[in-house]
Design a protein around this motif. Sequence first.
Motif, PDB file in Angstrom:
ATOM      1  N   ILE A  11      29.244 -52.396   4.744  1.00 15.16           N
ATOM      2  CA  ILE A  11      27.897 -52.951   4.667  1.00 15.16           C
ATOM      3  C   ILE A  11      27.100 -52.389   5.842  1.00 15.16           C
ATOM      4  CG2 ILE A  11      26.521 -55.067   4.796  1.00 15.16           C
ATOM      5  CD1 ILE A  11      28.107 -54.841   2.212  1.00 15.16           C
ATOM      6  N   LYS A  12      25.907 -51.894   5.568  1.00 11.83           N
ATOM      7  CA  LYS A  12      25.034 -51.310   6.597  1.00 11.83           C
ATOM      8  C   LYS A  12      23.811 -52.187   6.795  1.00 11.83           C
ATOM      9  CE  LYS A  12      27.318 -47.327   6.367  1.00 11.83           C
ATOM     10  NZ  LYS A  12      28.546 -47.244   7.018  1.00 11.83           N
ATOM     11  N   LYS A  13      23.362 -52.280   8.048  1.00 13.40           N
ATOM     12  CA  LYS A  13      22.101 -52.952   8.344  1.00 13.40           C
ATOM     13  C   LYS A  13      21.004 -51.909   8.159  1.00 13.40           C
ATOM     14  CE  LYS A  13      19.754 -55.836  11.739  1.00 13.40           C
ATOM     15  NZ  LYS A  13      19.861 -56.466  13.062  1.00 13.40           N
ATOM     16  N   ILE A  14      20.048 -52.204   7.298  1.00 14.39           N
ATOM     17  CA  ILE A  14      19.016 -51.251   6.897  1.00 14.39           C
ATOM     18  C   ILE A  14      17.638 -51.861   7.154  1.00 14.39           C
ATOM     19  CG2 ILE A  14      18.052 -50.004   4.907  1.00 14.39           C
ATOM     20  CD1 ILE A  14      20.830 -49.043   5.587  1.00 14.39           C
ATOM     21  N   LYS A  15      16.700 -51.004   7.564  1.00 15.27           N
ATOM     22  CA  LYS A  15      15.318 -51.433   7.785  1.00 15.27           C
ATOM     23  C   LYS A  15      14.401 -50.656   6.852  1.00 15.27           C
ATOM     24  CE  LYS A  15      11.768 -51.668  11.365  1.00 15.27           C
ATOM     25  NZ  LYS A  15      10.740 -50.730  10.985  1.00 15.27           N
ATOM     26  N   ILE A  16      13.429 -51.343   6.266  1.00 11.42           N
ATOM     27  CA  ILE A  16      12.381 -50.672   5.499  1.00 11.42           C
ATOM     28  C   ILE A  16      11.392 -50.151   6.530  1.00 11.42           C
ATOM     29  CG2 ILE A  16      10.548 -50.931   3.791  1.00 11.42           C
ATOM     30  CD1 ILE A  16      12.175 -53.277   2.626  1.00 11.42           C
ATOM     31  N   LYS A  17      11.165 -48.840   6.539  1.00  8.16           N
ATOM     32  CA  LYS A  17      10.340 -48.219   7.570  1.00  8.16           C
ATOM     33  C   LYS A  17       8.908 -48.748   7.588  1.00  8.16           C
ATOM     34  CE  LYS A  17      12.864 -43.869   7.722  1.00  8.16           C
ATOM     35  NZ  LYS A  17      12.806 -42.433   7.444  1.00  8.16           N
ATOM     36  N   GLU A  18       8.345 -49.070   6.424  1.00  5.28           N
ATOM     37  CA  GLU A  18       6.947 -49.481   6.325  1.00  5.28           C
ATOM     38  C   GLU A  18       6.666 -50.831   6.992  1.00  5.28           C
ATOM     39  OE1 GLU A  18       5.983 -49.572   2.178  1.00  5.28           O
ATOM     40  OE2 GLU A  18       6.643 -47.524   1.865  1.00  5.28           O
ATOM     41  N   ASP A  20       8.535 -54.419   9.240  1.00 11.08           N
ATOM     42  CA  ASP A  20       9.604 -54.842  10.142  1.00 11.08           C
ATOM     43  C   ASP A  20      10.511 -55.831   9.416  1.00 11.08           C
ATOM     44  OD1 ASP A  20      11.057 -54.956  12.479  1.00 11.08           O
ATOM     45  OD2 ASP A  20       9.860 -56.590  13.292  1.00 11.08           O
ATOM     46  N   LYS A  21      11.191 -55.345   8.382  1.00  6.99           N
ATOM     47  CA  LYS A  21      12.086 -56.191   7.605  1.00  6.99           C
ATOM     48  C   LYS A  21      13.407 -55.456   7.434  1.00  6.99           C
ATOM     49  CE  LYS A  21      12.576 -58.936   3.533  1.00  6.99           C
ATOM     50  NZ  LYS A  21      11.967 -60.118   3.107  1.00  6.99           N
ATOM     51  N   TYR A  22      14.489 -56.160   7.633  1.00  2.65           N
ATOM     52  CA  TYR A  22      15.791 -55.544   7.457  1.00  2.65           C
ATOM     53  C   TYR A  22      16.646 -56.368   6.508  1.00  2.65           C
ATOM     54  CZ  TYR A  22      17.568 -58.959  10.825  1.00  2.65           C
ATOM     55  OH  TYR A  22      17.912 -60.115  11.462  1.00  2.65           O
ATOM     56  N   PHE A  23      17.689 -55.723   6.016  1.00  2.17           N
ATOM     57  CA  PHE A  23      18.623 -56.386   5.115  1.00  2.17           C
ATOM     58  C   PHE A  23      19.963 -55.681   5.242  1.00  2.17           C
ATOM     59  CE2 PHE A  23      16.032 -53.352   2.815  1.00  2.17           C
ATOM     60  CZ  PHE A  23      16.954 -52.559   2.166  1.00  2.17           C
ATOM     61  N   PHE A  24      20.940 -56.140   4.520  1.00  2.00           N
ATOM     62  CA  PHE A  24      22.295 -55.604   4.589  1.00  2.00           C
ATOM     63  C   PHE A  24      22.651 -55.035   3.223  1.00  2.00           C
ATOM     64  CE2 PHE A  24      21.636 -58.646   7.853  1.00  2.00           C
ATOM     65  CZ  PHE A  24      22.206 -58.053   8.964  1.00  2.00           C
ATOM     66  N   ASP A  61      14.448 -42.473   1.469  1.00  8.37           N
ATOM     67  CA  ASP A  61      13.574 -41.961   2.522  1.00  8.37           C
ATOM     68  C   ASP A  61      12.778 -43.081   3.197  1.00  8.37           C
ATOM     69  OD1 ASP A  61      14.401 -39.376   2.034  1.00  8.37           O
ATOM     70  OD2 ASP A  61      12.738 -38.949   0.659  1.00  8.37           O
ATOM     71  N   ASN A  62      12.606 -44.207   2.522  1.00  6.51           N
ATOM     72  CA  ASN A  62      11.868 -45.348   3.068  1.00  6.51           C
ATOM     73  C   ASN A  62      12.736 -46.231   3.951  1.00  6.51           C
ATOM     74  OD1 ASN A  62       9.573 -44.608   1.770  1.00  6.51           O
ATOM     75  ND2 ASN A  62       9.773 -46.073   0.106  1.00  6.51           N
ATOM     76  N   LEU A  63      14.015 -45.879   4.089  1.00  9.48           N
ATOM     77  CA  LEU A  63      14.954 -46.736   4.803  1.00  9.48           C
ATOM     78  C   LEU A  63      15.454 -46.082   6.071  1.00  9.48           C
ATOM     79  CD1 LEU A  63      17.092 -47.890   1.775  1.00  9.48           C
ATOM     80  CD2 LEU A  63      15.046 -48.969   2.711  1.00  9.48           C
ATOM     81  N   GLU A  64      15.823 -46.934   7.018  1.00  8.80           N
ATOM     82  CA  GLU A  64      16.372 -46.482   8.291  1.00  8.80           C
ATOM     83  C   GLU A  64      17.640 -47.283   8.582  1.00  8.80           C
ATOM     84  OE1 GLU A  64      15.048 -46.892  12.956  1.00  8.80           O
ATOM     85  OE2 GLU A  64      13.505 -46.846  11.420  1.00  8.80           O
ATOM     86  N   ASN A  65      18.734 -46.580   8.904  1.00 13.19           N
ATOM     87  CA  ASN A  65      19.977 -47.248   9.311  1.00 13.19           C
ATOM     88  C   ASN A  65      19.781 -47.845  10.690  1.00 13.19           C
ATOM     89  OD1 ASN A  65      22.072 -47.206   7.422  1.00 13.19           O
ATOM     90  ND2 ASN A  65      22.510 -45.065   7.849  1.00 13.19           N
ATOM     91  N   LEU A  66      20.195 -49.062  10.892  1.00 15.06           N
ATOM     92  CA  LEU A  66      20.114 -49.698  12.210  1.00 15.06           C
ATOM     93  C   LEU A  66      21.493 -49.839  12.819  1.00 15.06           C
ATOM     94  CD1 LEU A  66      17.516 -52.498  11.481  1.00 15.06           C
ATOM     95  CD2 LEU A  66      17.128 -50.287  12.483  1.00 15.06           C
TER      96      LEU A  66
END
Length: 66
Positions: A11-18, A20-24, A61-66
């Motif tokens: 499971i990765k912690k992911i952020k939507i770049k647009e 300040d919201k993250y999810f797993f 492309d809209n996501l960033e690994n945290l």
Amino acid sequence: MICPRCEQDEIKKIKIKEIDKYFFLCPECDATWFSIDEVGVTPFVDFETYMEESGFLVSWDNLENL
């Protein structure tokens, strides 16, 4: 933590770049949770369904690994 749905990836912690919201997210099966405490405890949401219903472009492309 290994995904409880597919048991094939971490499971990765992911952020939507647009925003300040993250999810797993499980990159293998796209199961999504909104809190690490929910993983395996509450039902998952499909990544594409969540993105479409939230009005975001379904693209890695809209996501960033945290």
